[in-house]
Motif scaffolding. Structure first.
Motif, PDB file in Angstrom:
ATOM      1  N   SER A 263     -31.973  20.020 -19.341  1.00 40.56           N
ATOM      2  CA  SER A 263     -30.926  20.575 -18.462  1.00 40.56           C
ATOM      3  C   SER A 263     -29.631  20.734 -19.243  1.00 40.56           C
ATOM      4  CB  SER A 263     -30.704  19.631 -17.277  1.00 40.56           C
ATOM      5  OG  SER A 263     -31.862  19.584 -16.477  1.00 40.56           O
ATOM      6  N   PRO A 264     -28.654  21.490 -18.699  1.00 43.88           N
ATOM      7  CA  PRO A 264     -27.376  21.669 -19.413  1.00 43.88           C
ATOM      8  C   PRO A 264     -26.721  20.339 -19.759  1.00 43.88           C
ATOM      9  CG  PRO A 264     -27.503  23.149 -17.529  1.00 43.88           C
ATOM     10  CD  PRO A 264     -28.687  22.257 -17.438  1.00 43.88           C
ATOM     11  N   MET A 265     -26.375  20.164 -21.034  1.00 44.71           N
ATOM     12  CA  MET A 265     -25.677  18.949 -21.492  1.00 44.71           C
ATOM     13  C   MET A 265     -25.024  19.207 -22.839  1.00 44.71           C
ATOM     14  SD  MET A 265     -28.767  16.400 -22.693  1.00 44.71           S
ATOM     15  CE  MET A 265     -29.487  16.273 -21.069  1.00 44.71           C
TER      16      MET A 265
ATOM     17  N   GLU B 122     -29.129  20.492 -10.489  1.00 42.57           N
ATOM     18  CA  GLU B 122     -29.589  21.665  -9.730  1.00 42.57           C
ATOM     19  C   GLU B 122     -30.687  22.419 -10.468  1.00 42.57           C
ATOM     20  OE1 GLU B 122     -27.729  25.467  -7.334  1.00 42.57           O
ATOM     21  OE2 GLU B 122     -26.382  23.977  -8.166  1.00 42.57           O
ATOM     22  N   VAL B 123     -30.518  22.573 -11.800  1.00 42.75           N
ATOM     23  CA  VAL B 123     -31.528  23.288 -12.602  1.00 42.75           C
ATOM     24  C   VAL B 123     -32.831  22.497 -12.621  1.00 42.75           C
ATOM     25  CG1 VAL B 123     -32.091  24.121 -14.926  1.00 42.75           C
ATOM     26  CG2 VAL B 123     -29.785  24.412 -14.038  1.00 42.75           C
ATOM     27  N   GLY B 124     -32.719  21.191 -12.919  1.00 39.54           N
ATOM     28  CA  GLY B 124     -33.903  20.325 -12.981  1.00 39.54           C
ATOM     29  C   GLY B 124     -34.657  20.285 -11.661  1.00 39.54           C
TER      30      GLY B 124
ATOM     31  N   CYS C 202     -31.589  24.667 -21.375  1.00 36.78           N
ATOM     32  CA  CYS C 202     -30.641  25.410 -20.526  1.00 36.78           C
ATOM     33  C   CYS C 202     -29.253  25.255 -21.142  1.00 36.78           C
ATOM     34  CB  CYS C 202     -30.632  24.841 -19.114  1.00 36.78           C
ATOM     35  SG  CYS C 202     -32.243  24.835 -18.334  1.00 36.78           S
ATOM     36  N   ALA C 203     -28.649  26.350 -21.565  1.00 35.05           N
ATOM     37  CA  ALA C 203     -27.329  26.290 -22.211  1.00 35.05           C
ATOM     38  C   ALA C 203     -26.218  26.405 -21.171  1.00 35.05           C
ATOM     39  CB  ALA C 203     -27.197  27.397 -23.236  1.00 35.05           C
ATOM     40  N   GLU C 204     -25.087  25.737 -21.453  1.00 35.19           N
ATOM     41  CA  GLU C 204     -23.939  25.773 -20.537  1.00 35.19           C
ATOM     42  C   GLU C 204     -23.049  26.984 -20.773  1.00 35.19           C
ATOM     43  OE1 GLU C 204     -22.471  21.746 -18.777  1.00 35.19           O
ATOM     44  OE2 GLU C 204     -22.436  21.573 -20.948  1.00 35.19           O
ATOM     45  N   SER C 205     -23.067  27.530 -21.997  1.00 37.14           N
ATOM     46  CA  SER C 205     -22.187  28.657 -22.316  1.00 37.14           C
ATOM     47  C   SER C 205     -22.892  29.606 -23.280  1.00 37.14           C
ATOM     48  CB  SER C 205     -20.893  28.151 -22.960  1.00 37.14           C
ATOM     49  OG  SER C 205     -21.184  27.535 -24.204  1.00 37.14           O
ATOM     50  N   LYS C 206     -22.322  30.794 -23.406  1.00 40.32           N
ATOM     51  CA  LYS C 206     -22.880  31.800 -24.312  1.00 40.32           C
ATOM     52  C   LYS C 206     -22.843  31.301 -25.761  1.00 40.32           C
ATOM     53  CE  LYS C 206     -22.182  36.576 -25.767  1.00 40.32           C
ATOM     54  NZ  LYS C 206     -21.273  37.742 -25.751  1.00 40.32           N
ATOM     55  N   GLU C 207     -21.714  30.639 -26.111  1.00 41.75           N
ATOM     56  CA  GLU C 207     -21.547  30.115 -27.476  1.00 41.75           C
ATOM     57  C   GLU C 207     -22.614  29.068 -27.798  1.00 41.75           C
ATOM     58  OE1 GLU C 207     -18.062  32.021 -26.055  1.00 41.75           O
ATOM     59  OE2 GLU C 207     -19.050  30.235 -25.216  1.00 41.75           O
TER      60      GLU C 207
ATOM     61  N   ILE D  98     -36.641  23.602 -11.138  1.00 39.95           N
ATOM     62  CA  ILE D  98     -37.803  23.684 -12.042  1.00 39.95           C
ATOM     63  C   ILE D  98     -38.902  22.728 -11.565  1.00 39.95           C
ATOM     64  CG2 ILE D  98     -38.624  23.245 -14.397  1.00 39.95           C
ATOM     65  CD1 ILE D  98     -35.809  24.114 -15.372  1.00 39.95           C
ATOM     66  N   THR D  99     -38.513  21.496 -11.209  1.00 39.04           N
ATOM     67  CA  THR D  99     -39.477  20.494 -10.749  1.00 39.04           C
ATOM     68  C   THR D  99     -40.222  20.999  -9.515  1.00 39.04           C
ATOM     69  OG1 THR D  99     -38.065  18.711 -11.571  1.00 39.04           O
ATOM     70  CG2 THR D  99     -39.746  18.101  -9.959  1.00 39.04           C
ATOM     71  N   ARG D 100     -39.456  21.528  -8.539  1.00 40.61           N
ATOM     72  CA  ARG D 100     -40.065  22.021  -7.294  1.00 40.61           C
ATOM     73  C   ARG D 100     -41.084  23.138  -7.589  1.00 40.61           C
ATOM     74  NH1 ARG D 100     -35.602  24.008  -4.707  1.00 40.61           N
ATOM     75  NH2 ARG D 100     -34.749  21.916  -4.599  1.00 40.61           N
ATOM     76  N   SER D 101     -40.695  24.063  -8.459  1.00 47.41           N
ATOM     77  CA  SER D 101     -41.580  25.200  -8.764  1.00 47.41           C
ATOM     78  C   SER D 101     -42.848  24.746  -9.481  1.00 47.41           C
ATOM     79  CB  SER D 101     -40.843  26.222  -9.643  1.00 47.41           C
ATOM     80  OG  SER D 101     -39.690  26.693  -8.978  1.00 47.41           O
ATOM     81  N   LEU D 102     -42.693  23.838 -10.471  1.00 48.75           N
ATOM     82  CA  LEU D 102     -43.857  23.365 -11.231  1.00 48.75           C
ATOM     83  C   LEU D 102     -44.810  22.575 -10.347  1.00 48.75           C
ATOM     84  CD1 LEU D 102     -42.233  22.246 -14.632  1.00 48.75           C
ATOM     85  CD2 LEU D 102     -43.448  24.362 -14.135  1.00 48.75           C
TER      86      LEU D 102
END
Length: 572
Positions: free
Chosen positions: A499-501, A438-440, A525-530, A443-447
């Motif tokens: 992307s988150p991984m 979803e994130v990728g 893109c981070a998955e969590s605050k930690e 971003i792709t669409r916007s770029l």
């Protein structure tokens, strides 16, 4: 005053022993259902000591089957299946065919009839969704590409088995068994089959046209009352009444009715709530189902027919696994995907039990066949954890032998290389995006709307094929491998977006990218605050965390609104 307490005794003993042995199974890092099956074996007529009422157990098992199938229906996601349809659909059907043929060949060598051999082979071909979801969840693989392929594969298996459960009673006489009703036994077999398919089609049409609208409407109406117990009762009543109605009105199995009940409940806006509210009840009846299955098992089969048991385990854990791995590699997926899918399918479970029980009731399968299936399930589920643990060592062992790795891994794969149409000019100052979730996608669409050059690196081959059809530069493969990043021309890229991984994979990708292009900018893109804090601390790159960014955007919006209101006030 004396009264019948057989049901209370069965529930007390069943739940008590299931709790004890389920606990020990969980402590040994095994699926708790192994403990539930053992609890059933202990109170079965086939072992010394206390004996539960087998007739009551069978009725409770029917309820268990209904709630299991209801749960399968609620988890069934056409969208998940569509994401991996090109591998899951042909792969699962071919693997079912291979496993069934192995089961037929072995059992016919033992002198069984073709009807018995067919039910036996089909029972060995379908893996347990319950076991798979737990195994993938424990290893954090549920949302990975490999996990989605394995789940999609099992969704296809589930659909095939639902179809088998519908067709088997209609073809029982043809296969040498007996019909469930006397009237159907005297009819022409093709007429019976035609009527069955007509009834099933009628039921499916009714559920899609009426049920899909009516059930969510009733749930919405009850939800407005604000009564939690009434809402739970509505969902349970929908599951049981649709299952019974399917059997009584349309003459189809209660299992199919419950499956479609789950699917129409999933269509409701309250599906998440329905799943949460009914989960304890579904789990209770699932436990009763596994206990009742254990009560049918005769442990003497392990002593009387050890060779037959070993043959069954070999088909489940070796035959099925090799067939699945070969098919995954044939579709040009990486070795790791092949090993994960192979391990996922190296067991059998609830559908095998349901099919075996139906086979016995139709006199197509002997009690020996049922016991062999149960023995195969117990052993394969117990060993499945160790097979998953062996994935990485086996993968490393294969890769250390380059000739074997070249033989098994993709060679000359067109999706692993950028197409010739992508010019060398395009591959300068481009943005390389790892992952097209979803994130990728956003971003792709916007770029691309700003005419910024983009290259996508994605594990899922189907996504890569779709991107190329749209004219977007994309390469298939695992980005932790240098070859994939080289194909994406990371050495000439301006920016790397991840992307988150998993944090370990992020480290590998960034290390390879900076070795090839020391000047590259990295956005993560981070998955969590930690995870975001770790990335900042280790200076891996610029980090973005969804909740943090949302809070920033909302704060900026609030400040802008306050400033506008302040400037518009009469005092200014």
């Amino acid at each position: 005053m004396p009264h019948d307490v057989d049901l209370i005794i069965l529930l007390a003993a069943g739940f008590g022993l299931a709790l004890v042995f389920g606990y020990f199974a969980a402590r040994l890092r095994l699926p708790p259902l192994i403990g539930y099956l053992i609890a059933g074996i202990i109170i079965s007529p086939n072992t010394p000591g206390m004996v539960g009422d087998i007739q009551l157990a069978n009725q409770l098992a029917e309820l268990g089957v209904m709630f299991l199938m209801f749960g399968v229906g609620m988890h069934f996601s056409l969208n998940d299946l569509m994401q991996v349809k090109r591998i899951a659909l042909p792969g699962a059907i071919l693997q079912i065919a291979v496993a069934t043929l192995l089961g037929i060949a072995v059992s016919m060598l033992w002198g069984w009839s073709f009807g018995s051999a067919l039910v036996f082979g089909l029972s060995l071909s379908c893996a347990s969704t319950v076991v798979l979801l737990k195994a993938l969840g424990d290893r954090g693989l549920l949302n990975s590409v490999n996990g989605k392929i394995a789940v999609g594969w099992l969704l296809v298996e589930d659909l095939v088995m639902v179809l088998v459960l519908v067709l088997l009673p209609a073809t029982a006489v043809l296969l040498g068994g007996k019909a469930l009703t006397d009237s159907s036994a005297t009819q022409n077999i093709w007429l019976t089959l035609g009527i069955t398919l007509l009834k099933v089609t009628g039921f499916i049409a009714f559920m899609l046209i009426v049920g899909k609208r009516l059930v969510p409407l009733i749930m919405q109406f009850v939800a407005r009352l604000g009564s939690r117990e009434l809402f739970t009762l509505t969902v349970v009543a929908a599951a049981v009444s649709i299952a019974f109605g399917a059997y009584k009105v349309f003459g189809v199995s209660m299992a199919l009715g419950a499956f479609f009940a789950g699917m129409v409940v999933k269509e409701s806006d309250f599906s998440h709530r329905a799943e949460e509210e009914t989960l304890p009840l579904r789990e209770i009846f699932s436990i009763l189902f596994f206990v009742s299955v254990g009560m049918l098992f005769d442990p003497r089969i392990l002593i009387d027919d050890p060779i037959h048991v070993l043959a069954v385990v070999a088909i489940i854990m070796i035959g099925k696994t090799i067939a699945a791995m070969a098919l995954v590699l044939f579709f040009r997926y990486p070795l790791n995907t092949a090993l994960t899918v192979g391990a996922s399918l190296a067991q059998i479970g609830e559908f095998s039990f349901i099919l075996a029980t139906l086979g016995v009731s139709l006199q197509l399968l002997s009690l020996e066949g049922q016991n062999l299936i149960l023995a195969g399930a117990l052993i394969s589920i117990t060993l499945n954890t160790f097979i998953f643990s062996a994935i990485e060592p086996v993968q490393n062992w294969i890769r250390e032998r380059s000739h074997l790795a070249r033989l098994l891994e993709r060679s000359g794969d067109p999706l692993a290389m950028l197409p010739d149409e992508v010019s060398q000019d395009y591959l300068r100052d481009q943005v390389v995006i790892i992952g097209h979730g979803e994130v990728g996608r956003r971003i792709t669409r916007s770029l691309m709307s700003e005419n910024i050059k983009v290259v996508i690196a994605e594990e899922n081959r189907e996504i890569v094929e779709d991107l190329r059809e749209k004219g977007i530069a994309a390469v298939s493969g695992v980005a932790t491998e240098a070859g994939v990043l080289i194909q994406a021309h990371i050495q000439h890229a301006r920016l790397l977006v991840i992307s988150p991984m998993d944090i370990i994979d992020i480290h590998r990708i960034v290390d390879i990218s900076r070795t090839l292009n020391p000047q590259i900018q990295v956005l993560v893109c981070a998955e969590s605050k930690e995870e975001a804090e770790v990335i900042r601390k280790e200076e891996i790159g610029e980090v973005y965390f969804a909740k943090e960014e949302m809070a920033k955007n909302m704060t900026n919006h609030i400040l802008n609104q306050i400033q506008i209101a302040h400037h518009q006030s009469p005092t200014h």
